[in-house]
Design a protein around this motif. Structure first.
Motif, PDB file in Angstrom:
ATOM      1  N   ARG A   1       0.840  -1.210   0.000  1.00  6.88           N
ATOM      2  CA  ARG A   1       0.000   0.000   0.000  1.00  6.88           C
ATOM      3  C   ARG A   1       0.870   1.252   0.000  1.00  6.88           C
ATOM      4  O   ARG A   1       0.608   2.200  -0.740  1.00  6.88           O
ATOM      5  CB  ARG A   1      -0.921   0.006   1.228  1.00  6.88           C
ATOM      6  N   ALA A   2       1.900   1.251   0.837  1.00  9.50           N
ATOM      7  CA  ALA A   2       2.784   2.415   0.914  1.00  9.50           C
ATOM      8  C   ALA A   2       3.493   2.650  -0.412  1.00  9.50           C
ATOM      9  O   ALA A   2       3.662   3.799  -0.849  1.00  9.50           O
ATOM     10  CB  ALA A   2       3.804   2.218   2.033  1.00  9.50           C
TER      11      ALA A   2
ATOM     12  N   ALA B   1       2.401   1.806  -3.439  1.00  5.77           N
ATOM     13  CA  ALA B   1       1.426   2.328  -4.402  1.00  5.77           C
ATOM     14  C   ALA B   1       1.071   3.778  -4.095  1.00  5.77           C
ATOM     15  O   ALA B   1       0.981   4.612  -5.006  1.00  5.77           O
ATOM     16  CB  ALA B   1       0.176   1.453  -4.394  1.00  5.77           C
ATOM     17  N   ASP B   2       0.892   4.110  -2.806  1.00  2.43           N
ATOM     18  CA  ASP B   2       0.555   5.484  -2.424  1.00  2.43           C
ATOM     19  C   ASP B   2       1.677   6.441  -2.794  1.00  2.43           C
ATOM     20  O   ASP B   2       1.430   7.570  -3.255  1.00  2.43           O
ATOM     21  CB  ASP B   2       0.281   5.564  -0.911  1.00  2.43           C
ATOM     22  N   GLU B   3       2.916   6.017  -2.592  1.00  6.71           N
ATOM     23  CA  GLU B   3       4.070   6.866  -2.922  1.00  6.71           C
ATOM     24  C   GLU B   3       4.122   7.129  -4.426  1.00  6.71           C
ATOM     25  O   GLU B   3       4.431   8.234  -4.866  1.00  6.71           O
ATOM     26  CB  GLU B   3       5.355   6.186  -2.453  1.00  6.71           C
ATOM     27  N   TYR B   4       3.808   6.103  -5.217  1.00  8.52           N
ATOM     28  CA  TYR B   4       3.808   6.241  -6.678  1.00  8.52           C
ATOM     29  C   TYR B   4       2.725   7.230  -7.125  1.00  8.52           C
ATOM     30  O   TYR B   4       2.974   8.113  -7.953  1.00  8.52           O
ATOM     31  CB  TYR B   4       3.570   4.876  -7.315  1.00  8.52           C
ATOM     32  N   VAL B   5       1.533   7.092  -6.546  1.00  7.85           N
ATOM     33  CA  VAL B   5       0.433   7.997  -6.890  1.00  7.85           C
ATOM     34  C   VAL B   5       0.758   9.424  -6.486  1.00  7.85           C
ATOM     35  O   VAL B   5       0.525  10.385  -7.240  1.00  7.85           O
ATOM     36  CB  VAL B   5      -0.880   7.522  -6.219  1.00  7.85           C
ATOM     37  N   GLU B   6       1.338   9.597  -5.295  1.00  9.25           N
ATOM     38  CA  GLU B   6       1.651  10.939  -4.793  1.00  9.25           C
ATOM     39  C   GLU B   6       2.738  11.604  -5.639  1.00  9.25           C
ATOM     40  O   GLU B   6       2.723  12.817  -5.847  1.00  9.25           O
ATOM     41  CB  GLU B   6       2.112  10.836  -3.336  1.00  9.25           C
TER      42      GLU B   6
ATOM     43  N   SER C   1       1.078  13.331  -8.529  1.00  9.20           N
ATOM     44  CA  SER C   1      -0.203  13.969  -8.185  1.00  9.20           C
ATOM     45  C   SER C   1      -0.433  15.276  -8.957  1.00  9.20           C
ATOM     46  O   SER C   1      -1.576  15.704  -9.134  1.00  9.20           O
ATOM     47  CB  SER C   1      -0.272  14.236  -6.683  1.00  9.20           C
TER      48      SER C   1
ATOM     49  N   ARG D   1      -5.226   5.449  -7.553  1.00 12.03           N
ATOM     50  CA  ARG D   1      -5.419   4.081  -7.072  1.00 12.03           C
ATOM     51  C   ARG D   1      -6.633   3.478  -7.763  1.00 12.03           C
ATOM     52  O   ARG D   1      -7.616   4.177  -8.064  1.00 12.03           O
ATOM     53  CB  ARG D   1      -5.618   4.075  -5.558  1.00 12.03           C
TER      54      ARG D   1
ATOM     55  N   PRO E   1      -2.313  -3.864  -4.341  1.00 17.81           N
ATOM     56  CA  PRO E   1      -3.070  -2.704  -4.835  1.00 17.81           C
ATOM     57  C   PRO E   1      -2.780  -2.455  -6.303  1.00 17.81           C
ATOM     58  O   PRO E   1      -1.663  -2.685  -6.789  1.00 17.81           O
ATOM     59  CB  PRO E   1      -2.556  -1.562  -3.956  1.00 17.81           C
TER      60      PRO E   1
ATOM     61  N   VAL F   1      -2.878   0.337  -9.618  1.00 14.75           N
ATOM     62  CA  VAL F   1      -2.746   1.760  -9.913  1.00 14.75           C
ATOM     63  C   VAL F   1      -3.130   1.974 -11.380  1.00 14.75           C
ATOM     64  O   VAL F   1      -2.640   1.262 -12.266  1.00 14.75           O
ATOM     65  CB  VAL F   1      -1.319   2.266  -9.659  1.00 14.75           C
TER      66      VAL F   1
END
Length: 428
Positions: free
Chosen positions: A37-38, A40-45, A48, A61, A82, A84
């Motif tokens: 999760r971390a 995937a979140d880092e990639y999305v951020e 952004s 996501r 997750p 993306v």
């Protein structure tokens, strides 16, 4: 009063073990899920700020992928990675960008460390028929992708790895020392059940040992060894300063033909064994002590004194033993012309002998390696694995001096002052 069921000791131990295993697997599952999760979140951020013409994010996501089972050190766990949705277009290829997890790559079914278990267990002696019960005991009944079939596939991969290894260039490093040895192993080939593996290990300028050749040869013949040395030379190997090996005549004859300027150092362990074999058993303990004094002597002069003591005790009655020692005397003491810090490495071919204990174990378990190609690939893979544990040369900073042709006497570097004559020293 509430009835309490008392479990036998064995059942208690089993329940505790089951609980520990369950906790380990659940802990691993949660940590992997959190890490995914971390990631995937880092990639999305990170992307952004990139939006489309409607001011919508290009990278978002997109739920979770289907469940897959992954084998890790604590067992096999269920994971839903997750997803993306990345709508960005690569300017060079014109294709959409794609998020790829570094923690859990697509189609991965086991961790790299677990993947290493298979070749290690196989090469260390576990037969393919024993893989399933062994791995089920370690990783659970549903261990993913670990089977005898996997081992067979890996054997083919090892043959390809060995083929690439034997074609690589060697001109990027300089090698001061070589260790060479011939090892006989069993293969299931009917008329020719044995293969002689010709092994060469080099010592680079930084003092690190490096595997250079794993080839098959006919009874350590001159022709076979010459082929190995010529191939190494063709691929860029420099002429070494000293080569360490046993008493195989074919190897030394080939070395003089291909690398005539290389020094020769006989393995002290093999040389002592040859001398001991020519003596009665009742005399061997004393003789071993004297031979050890010769090999471990601090100077060449001290070694010569120890030789004369050996000659006095055994020369008259056992001339064959002494003739073997006299024959190998010069190459047996060649190490005195090199740094004392290197002596413990140069006196023996132990780097090859110790590494090949596992090869012999493997071929005993399987009643042979199956073919010459399989034997070579197996030996190469074992030595490649053992290479990570080989000790760097003591006094590695002196290897560069050896390559530069610096003179050493009894292990000590000879300086310009040492080369001056007595008259020059007095006049100074």
């Amino acid at each position: 009063m509430t009835n309490v069921r008392m479990l036998p000791v064995g059942e208690v131990d089993e329940e505790i073990q089951d609980t520990l295993d369950q906790l380990a697997r659940e802990g691993a599952r949660r940590m992997i899920a959190a890490a995914l999760r971390a990631e995937a979140d880092e990639y999305v951020e990170r992307f952004s700020d990139e939006v489309d013409e409607d001011d919508r994010r290009m990278v978002v996501r997109n739920g979770r992928a289907r469940e897959r089972r992954v084998t890790v050190g604590s067992g096999t766990i269920a994971v839903r990675a997750p997803r993306v949705n990345d709508k960005r277009i690569d300017d060079e290829t014109g294709q959409r960008q794609k998020f790829s997890s570094r923690i859990l790559p697509a189609y991965a079914r086991r961790s790299p460390k677990v993947g290493e278990v298979i070749p290690i267990l196989y090469l260390r002696g576990l037969s393919t028929g024993d893989f399933r019960p062994a791995l089920e005991g370690l990783l659970g009944e549903d261990a993913s992708g670990l089977s005898a079939t996997t081992v067979s596939r890996l054997c083919k991969e090892w043959e390809a790895h060995h083929d690439r290894f034997r074609r690589r260039l060697l001109s990027f490093s300089r090698y001061a020392y070589l260790f060479m040895d011939g090892i006989h192993v069993q293969v299931r080939l009917g008329e020719d059940p044995k293969v002689c593996l010709l092994i060469v290990i080099g010592v680079r300028e930084d003092g690190v040992k490096e595997l250079l050749a794993v080839e098959d040869g006919y009874r350590e013949s001159t022709e076979s060894w010459a082929g190995v040395f010529r191939d190494l030379k063709r691929r860029g190997l420099n002429e070494p300063r000293l080569v360490v090996g046993d008493g195989a005549l074919g190897a030394w004859s080939a070395l003089r033909d291909v690398f005539p300027g290389a020094g020769e150092q006989r393995c002290g362990f093999h040389a002592s064994g040859n001398v001991i074999d020519a003596l009665p058993k009742r005399l061997q303990p004393r003789a071993k002590g004297l031979l050890n004094e010769i090999i471990e002597a601090p100077t060449r002069k001290d070694a010569t004194r120890a030789l004369e003591i050996f000659r006095e005790e055994y020369g008259a009655k056992y001339p064959k033993a002494l003739s073997k020692l006299d024959r190998d005397w010069k190459p047996l003491t060649a190490f005195y012309d090199f740094p004392a810090e290197h002596w413990r490495h140069l006196r023996t071919t132990n780097p090859i002998e110790s590494s090949f204990a596992t090869v012999r174990l493997r071929t005993r378990v399987t009643k042979g390696a199956g073919s010459k190609a399989a034997a070579l690939a197996m030996a190469y893979k074992l030595l490649e694995s053992a290479q990570e544990r080989w000790r760097r040369f003591n006094g590695h900073e002196l290897v560069a001096d050896v390559l530069a042709g610096v003179t050493f006497k009894d292990g000590i570097k000879v300086t310009d002052d040492d080369n001056e004559t007595t008259d020059e020293k007095v006049a100074a």
